[in-house]
Write a protein that holds these residues in place. Structure first.
Motif, PDB file in Angstrom:
ATOM      1  N   SER A 158     -19.430  77.293   1.204  1.00  0.00           N
ATOM      2  CA  SER A 158     -18.383  78.366   1.635  1.00  0.00           C
ATOM      3  C   SER A 158     -16.989  77.413   1.873  1.00  0.00           C
ATOM      4  O   SER A 158     -15.929  78.114   1.951  1.00  0.00           O
ATOM      5  N   ASP A 188     -14.018  72.647   8.044  1.00  0.00           N
ATOM      6  CA  ASP A 188     -15.617  72.650   8.669  1.00  0.00           C
ATOM      7  C   ASP A 188     -15.637  72.285  10.078  1.00  0.00           C
ATOM      8  O   ASP A 188     -16.075  71.087  10.522  1.00  0.00           O
ATOM      9  N   GLY A 235     -15.868  77.025  14.288  1.00  0.00           N
ATOM     10  CA  GLY A 235     -15.887  77.924  13.361  1.00  0.00           C
ATOM     11  C   GLY A 235     -14.656  78.626  13.060  1.00  0.00           C
ATOM     12  O   GLY A 235     -14.727  79.875  12.364  1.00  0.00           O
ATOM     13  N   ASP A 293     -14.486  79.156   9.044  1.00  0.00           N
ATOM     14  CA  ASP A 293     -15.538  80.076   8.694  1.00  0.00           C
ATOM     15  C   ASP A 293     -14.735  81.530   9.040  1.00  0.00           C
ATOM     16  O   ASP A 293     -14.914  82.174   8.119  1.00  0.00           O
ATOM     17  N   ARG A 353     -13.732  84.276   6.023  1.00  0.00           N
ATOM     18  CA  ARG A 353     -14.663  85.454   5.991  1.00  0.00           C
ATOM     19  C   ARG A 353     -13.420  86.616   6.012  1.00  0.00           C
ATOM     20  O   ARG A 353     -13.373  87.457   5.358  1.00  0.00           O
TER      21      ARG A 353
END
Length: 137
Positions: free
Chosen positions: A64, A103, A107, A110, A114
């Motif tokens: 991801s 990373d 988060g 991430d 998304r």
């Protein structure tokens, strides 16, 4: 099926502004469709390589995180609403790349990955609906 629009092209380069992004209150993104061909090519290559262990000198890489590079390069064009230390953060392609490939322990990377992918999917759905209407189905 009406084939009158057979040669009409849909421009995926421009992008669209998407609001009301889940888990991104007050943020909007200008994004291209996740069906944008250069993005599809980039992610297909990642998918092929993900069967092998994606390793670097630092160890195994999260797929991801790697896909964030493709999102930064091909999907995300602009943003409004993100802040840094309480101040509005102006869009910058290098900053977007850093965020989308982060990373981090909180988060944030991430969440941005998304959200950008979700927004790109919304544009893809709008284009699909337009294409369906144009085909007369």
């Amino acid at each position: 099926m009406d084939i009158g629009n057979l040669t009409k092209k849909v421009d995926l380069n421009e992008g669209e502004w998407i609001d009301d992004i889940p888990d991104m209150e007050g943020v909007r993104f200008k994004v291209r469709s996740t069906n944008f061909k250069p993005y599809k090519v980039a992610t297909a290559g990642l998918a092929r390589r993900s069967g092998k262990k994606l390793r670097t000198d630092a160890g195994i890489v999260d797929f991801s995180v790697i896909s964030g590079k493709a999102l930064a390069e091909h999907i995300l064009l602009d943003w409004e609403g993100p802040t840094e230390n309480g101040k509005p953060l102006k869009y910058d392609a290098k900053r977007a790349l850093a965020i989308l490939t982060a990373d981090d322990s909180f988060g944030i990377g991430d969440a941005f990955r998304r959200a950008v992918e979700w927004a790109g999917d919304q544009v893809a759905e709008r284009i699909r609906e337009t294409a369906t209407e144009a085909a007369g189905n």
